[in-house]
Design a protein around this motif. Structure first.
Motif, PDB file in Angstrom:
ATOM      1  N   TYR A 203       0.827  -1.191   0.019  1.00  0.00           N
ATOM      2  CA  TYR A 203      -0.060   0.008  -0.115  1.00  0.00           C
ATOM      3  C   TYR A 203       0.846   1.468   0.119  1.00  0.00           C
ATOM      4  O   TYR A 203       0.563   2.392  -0.488  1.00  0.00           O
ATOM      5  CB  TYR A 203      -0.794   0.045   1.336  1.00  0.00           C
ATOM      6  CG  TYR A 203      -0.326  -0.337   2.551  1.00  0.00           C
ATOM      7  CD1 TYR A 203       0.462   0.803   3.316  1.00  0.00           C
ATOM      8  CD2 TYR A 203      -0.047  -1.451   3.075  1.00  0.00           C
ATOM      9  CE1 TYR A 203       1.057   0.749   4.256  1.00  0.00           C
ATOM     10  CE2 TYR A 203       0.534  -1.485   4.194  1.00  0.00           C
ATOM     11  CZ  TYR A 203       1.026  -0.573   4.997  1.00  0.00           C
ATOM     12  OH  TYR A 203       1.760  -0.729   6.320  1.00  0.00           O
ATOM     13  N   GLN A 204       2.132   1.244   0.528  1.00  0.00           N
ATOM     14  CA  GLN A 204       2.858   2.126   0.543  1.00  0.00           C
ATOM     15  C   GLN A 204       3.240   2.685  -0.740  1.00  0.00           C
ATOM     16  O   GLN A 204       3.585   3.817  -1.103  1.00  0.00           O
ATOM     17  CB  GLN A 204       4.097   1.971   1.430  1.00  0.00           C
ATOM     18  CG  GLN A 204       5.291   3.347   1.514  1.00  0.00           C
ATOM     19  CD  GLN A 204       6.249   2.709   2.563  1.00  0.00           C
ATOM     20  OE1 GLN A 204       6.537   3.357   3.655  1.00  0.00           O
ATOM     21  NE2 GLN A 204       7.124   1.707   2.336  1.00  0.00           N
ATOM     22  N   TYR A 205       3.637   1.722  -1.344  1.00  0.00           N
ATOM     23  CA  TYR A 205       4.005   1.750  -2.966  1.00  0.00           C
ATOM     24  C   TYR A 205       2.683   2.346  -3.830  1.00  0.00           C
ATOM     25  O   TYR A 205       2.937   3.242  -4.922  1.00  0.00           O
ATOM     26  CB  TYR A 205       4.647   0.880  -3.561  1.00  0.00           C
ATOM     27  CG  TYR A 205       5.953   0.181  -2.774  1.00  0.00           C
ATOM     28  CD1 TYR A 205       6.987   1.279  -2.495  1.00  0.00           C
ATOM     29  CD2 TYR A 205       5.830  -0.817  -2.213  1.00  0.00           C
ATOM     30  CE1 TYR A 205       7.969   0.867  -1.668  1.00  0.00           C
ATOM     31  CE2 TYR A 205       6.789  -1.288  -1.183  1.00  0.00           C
ATOM     32  CZ  TYR A 205       8.155  -0.705  -1.103  1.00  0.00           C
ATOM     33  OH  TYR A 205       9.185  -0.848  -0.392  1.00  0.00           O
ATOM     34  N   TYR A 206       1.543   1.974  -3.583  1.00  0.00           N
ATOM     35  CA  TYR A 206       0.260   2.212  -4.274  1.00  0.00           C
ATOM     36  C   TYR A 206      -0.041   3.679  -3.797  1.00  0.00           C
ATOM     37  O   TYR A 206      -0.340   4.312  -4.820  1.00  0.00           O
ATOM     38  CB  TYR A 206      -0.641   1.411  -3.655  1.00  0.00           C
ATOM     39  CG  TYR A 206      -2.085   1.665  -4.296  1.00  0.00           C
ATOM     40  CD1 TYR A 206      -2.468   1.320  -5.559  1.00  0.00           C
ATOM     41  CD2 TYR A 206      -3.235   1.953  -3.338  1.00  0.00           C
ATOM     42  CE1 TYR A 206      -3.673   1.545  -6.010  1.00  0.00           C
ATOM     43  CE2 TYR A 206      -4.263   2.085  -3.894  1.00  0.00           C
ATOM     44  CZ  TYR A 206      -4.675   1.920  -5.205  1.00  0.00           C
ATOM     45  OH  TYR A 206      -5.899   2.455  -5.787  1.00  0.00           O
ATOM     46  N   PHE A 207       0.278   4.197  -2.834  1.00  0.00           N
ATOM     47  CA  PHE A 207       0.079   5.754  -2.383  1.00  0.00           C
ATOM     48  C   PHE A 207       1.001   6.289  -2.993  1.00  0.00           C
ATOM     49  O   PHE A 207       0.777   7.784  -3.161  1.00  0.00           O
ATOM     50  CB  PHE A 207       0.066   5.816  -0.831  1.00  0.00           C
ATOM     51  CG  PHE A 207      -1.141   5.223  -0.045  1.00  0.00           C
ATOM     52  CD1 PHE A 207      -2.142   4.881  -0.684  1.00  0.00           C
ATOM     53  CD2 PHE A 207      -0.957   4.892   1.233  1.00  0.00           C
ATOM     54  CE1 PHE A 207      -3.082   4.494  -0.112  1.00  0.00           C
ATOM     55  CE2 PHE A 207      -2.228   4.276   1.784  1.00  0.00           C
ATOM     56  CZ  PHE A 207      -3.264   4.256   1.246  1.00  0.00           C
ATOM     57  N   ALA A 208       2.212   5.846  -3.658  1.00  0.00           N
ATOM     58  CA  ALA A 208       3.081   6.650  -4.131  1.00  0.00           C
ATOM     59  C   ALA A 208       2.730   7.367  -5.491  1.00  0.00           C
ATOM     60  O   ALA A 208       3.247   7.919  -6.169  1.00  0.00           O
ATOM     61  CB  ALA A 208       4.457   5.879  -4.050  1.00  0.00           C
ATOM     62  N   THR A 209       1.825   6.451  -6.180  1.00  0.00           N
ATOM     63  CA  THR A 209       1.395   7.064  -7.361  1.00  0.00           C
ATOM     64  C   THR A 209      -0.070   7.933  -7.336  1.00  0.00           C
ATOM     65  O   THR A 209      -1.026   7.757  -6.439  1.00  0.00           O
ATOM     66  CB  THR A 209       0.888   5.679  -8.076  1.00  0.00           C
ATOM     67  OG1 THR A 209      -0.223   5.023  -7.567  1.00  0.00           O
ATOM     68  CG2 THR A 209       2.031   4.811  -8.213  1.00  0.00           C
ATOM     69  N   GLU A 210      -0.371   8.571  -8.425  1.00  0.00           N
ATOM     70  CA  GLU A 210      -1.630   9.253  -8.317  1.00  0.00           C
ATOM     71  C   GLU A 210      -2.906   8.492  -8.370  1.00  0.00           C
ATOM     72  O   GLU A 210      -3.953   8.681  -7.999  1.00  0.00           O
ATOM     73  CB  GLU A 210      -1.578  10.227  -9.731  1.00  0.00           C
ATOM     74  CG  GLU A 210      -0.589  11.223  -9.391  1.00  0.00           C
ATOM     75  CD  GLU A 210      -0.576  12.131  -8.264  1.00  0.00           C
ATOM     76  OE1 GLU A 210      -1.777  12.682  -7.958  1.00  0.00           O
ATOM     77  OE2 GLU A 210       0.339  12.382  -7.628  1.00  0.00           O
ATOM     78  N   ARG A 211      -2.637   7.219  -9.202  1.00  0.00           N
ATOM     79  CA  ARG A 211      -3.686   6.328  -9.062  1.00  0.00           C
ATOM     80  C   ARG A 211      -4.080   5.856  -7.655  1.00  0.00           C
ATOM     81  O   ARG A 211      -5.278   5.790  -7.349  1.00  0.00           O
ATOM     82  CB  ARG A 211      -3.418   5.011 -10.059  1.00  0.00           C
ATOM     83  CG  ARG A 211      -4.357   3.794 -10.085  1.00  0.00           C
ATOM     84  CD  ARG A 211      -3.828   2.800 -10.793  1.00  0.00           C
ATOM     85  NE  ARG A 211      -4.826   1.608 -10.807  1.00  0.00           N
ATOM     86  CZ  ARG A 211      -5.022   0.941 -11.793  1.00  0.00           C
ATOM     87  NH1 ARG A 211      -4.886   1.179 -13.088  1.00  0.00           N
ATOM     88  NH2 ARG A 211      -5.883  -0.102 -11.465  1.00  0.00           N
ATOM     89  N   GLY A 212      -2.855   5.541  -6.955  1.00  0.00           N
ATOM     90  CA  GLY A 212      -3.143   5.290  -5.404  1.00  0.00           C
ATOM     91  C   GLY A 212      -4.001   6.246  -4.751  1.00  0.00           C
ATOM     92  O   GLY A 212      -4.702   6.010  -3.856  1.00  0.00           O
ATOM     93  N   GLN A 213      -3.667   7.583  -5.035  1.00  0.00           N
ATOM     94  CA  GLN A 213      -4.277   8.496  -4.109  1.00  0.00           C
ATOM     95  C   GLN A 213      -5.677   8.641  -4.566  1.00  0.00           C
ATOM     96  O   GLN A 213      -6.548   8.568  -3.659  1.00  0.00           O
ATOM     97  CB  GLN A 213      -3.649   9.860  -4.297  1.00  0.00           C
ATOM     98  CG  GLN A 213      -4.296  11.011  -3.611  1.00  0.00           C
ATOM     99  CD  GLN A 213      -3.480  12.156  -3.356  1.00  0.00           C
ATOM    100  OE1 GLN A 213      -2.391  12.404  -3.926  1.00  0.00           O
ATOM    101  NE2 GLN A 213      -3.975  13.156  -2.789  1.00  0.00           N
ATOM    102  N   ALA A 214      -6.123   8.573  -5.765  1.00  0.00           N
ATOM    103  CA  ALA A 214      -7.525   8.507  -6.426  1.00  0.00           C
ATOM    104  C   ALA A 214      -8.281   7.217  -5.864  1.00  0.00           C
ATOM    105  O   ALA A 214      -9.273   7.297  -5.479  1.00  0.00           O
ATOM    106  CB  ALA A 214      -7.453   8.506  -7.897  1.00  0.00           C
ATOM    107  N   GLY A 215      -7.562   6.181  -5.837  1.00  0.00           N
ATOM    108  CA  GLY A 215      -7.948   4.897  -5.399  1.00  0.00           C
ATOM    109  C   GLY A 215      -8.436   4.825  -4.108  1.00  0.00           C
ATOM    110  O   GLY A 215      -9.499   4.457  -3.527  1.00  0.00           O
TER     111      GLY A 215
END
Length: 350
Positions: A203-215
């Motif tokens: 999840y840390q790497y997911y949040f590193a992306t704009e997709r992660g923030q939007a998700g």
């Protein structure tokens, strides 16, 4: 957080707490000599016995208007309990009444980005770096005219409690910390981990992306439930328990704070310059000298260090306890008696 979700989570076991010898805990000496791997079980109070703190309070503290629960007598010895992510003040829904009944003044604040805690200005950066959350706690203590307190925490709250104890020991009487010593640095976080360990931080790497923030913005409730299940695979929480906490994530600053926190850890987001000195001190992994008990659940599915790795980070009276019975990452809510017992014991030493 780790491994695969166990869809057949077992009910928490109700066993009796095995009391660790106080004499050993009180004995001075090296932290490694003081480390006790005593295995204890959660007991006495049934988790979920309490469902509400009652009316919350608000106070202006630093850059925030902080929402918090307060239980116990106003002149009682203060205990400040700090939650983590993706949890909220209900982590201590059963702990707080136990401590209040023993005469403590118990303060359970919403961290920045959670619940009813709000920024005073729209211009203040929505900053989630580790030092600033601890600064918030000191500001809250000042606002409530609390000179010194016992501080306890879990997850982000444990890291924050560690920082308060390390940087402001004159404000911290004693410490109870789930998963031990969690102070980190951007430099340390640059070091790669073995693939299995990296997977735990997906999840840390997911949040590193704009997709992660939007998700996370779109699916924050589903996201939180998934993390709860992974981090505490044997915690049989019901829908009502989850819903009481998940409303805290409706805070308008929640997503920004969470995403900044994880991006900052990886060096992908800047902190605020006024906290650089604090972060430099934290990067040296300062030793904590106040009386401390660290706790770990025997079924913690979240990333967490081995107790032997941090034993020497506590130079005062110190003990580690492993809590049995299928206890996961959200230990104070899953094993409230065990956490409360730890607070009561460190209180007897100050």
């Amino acid at each position: 957080m780790t491994e695969q979700i166990d869809l057949h989570r077992r009910h928490l076991l109700g066993a009796a707490v095995t009391t660790v010898a106080i004499a050993q805990f009180a004995m001075a000496g090296s932290a490694s000599a003081q480390l006790s791997m005593t295995k204890t079980a959660a007991t006495t109070i049934k988790p979920g016995t309490n469902t509400s703190f009652g009316p919350l309070k608000q106070v202006t503290a630093g850059v925030l208007n902080v929402g918090y629960a307060e239980l116990g007598p106003a002149d009682g010895a203060p205990v400040i309990l700090l939650h983590g992510w993706p949890y909220d003040i209900h982590t201590y829904i059963d702990v707080a009444p136990i401590l209040a009944s023993r005469g403590f003044r118990v303060i359970v604040p919403y961290l920045r980005g959670y619940g009813t805690t709000q920024f005073l200005s729209s211009e203040t950066p929505r900053n989630g770096q580790q030092a600033v959350v601890a600064v918030d706690v000191i500001a809250l203590m000042d606002a409530l005219q609390i000179d010194r307190a016992i501080v306890g925490g879990c997850d982000w709250g444990a890291r924050t409690a560690n920082i308060v104890a390390a940087l402001w020991p004159e404000r911290c009487k004693a410490l109870v910390s789930v998963s031990g010593y969690l102070i980190g640095s951007q430099q340390a976080n640059k070091m790669p981990l073995p693939p299995k360990a990296e997977l735990q931080w997906w999840y840390q790497y997911y949040f590193a992306t704009e997709r992660g923030q939007a998700g996370y913005e779109k699916y924050r409730r589903d996201f939180a439930k998934l993390i709860w299940q992974i981090a505490s695979p044997q915690w049989n929480f019901d829908d009502a328990t989850f819903e009481r906490s998940v409303t805290a994530f409706d805070n308008p600053d929640h997503v920004d704070i969470v995403v900044h926190n994880y991006r900052w850890r990886l060096g992908l987001a800047e902190g605020e310059p006024q906290y650089d000195d604090l972060e430099q001190r934290l990067a040296k992994a300062p030793v904590i000298g106040v009386p401390t008990i660290t706790l770990e659940g025997d079924a913690n599915g979240a990333p967490h260090p081995d107790p032997s790795a941090y034993a020497k980070k506590f130079s005062g009276k110190y003990e580690h306890r492993l809590i049995s019975g299928g206890i996961g990452h959200n230990l104070p809510q899953e094993a409230p008696q065990a956490f409360s017992d730890a607070v009561l014991e460190v209180a007897s030493l100050v």
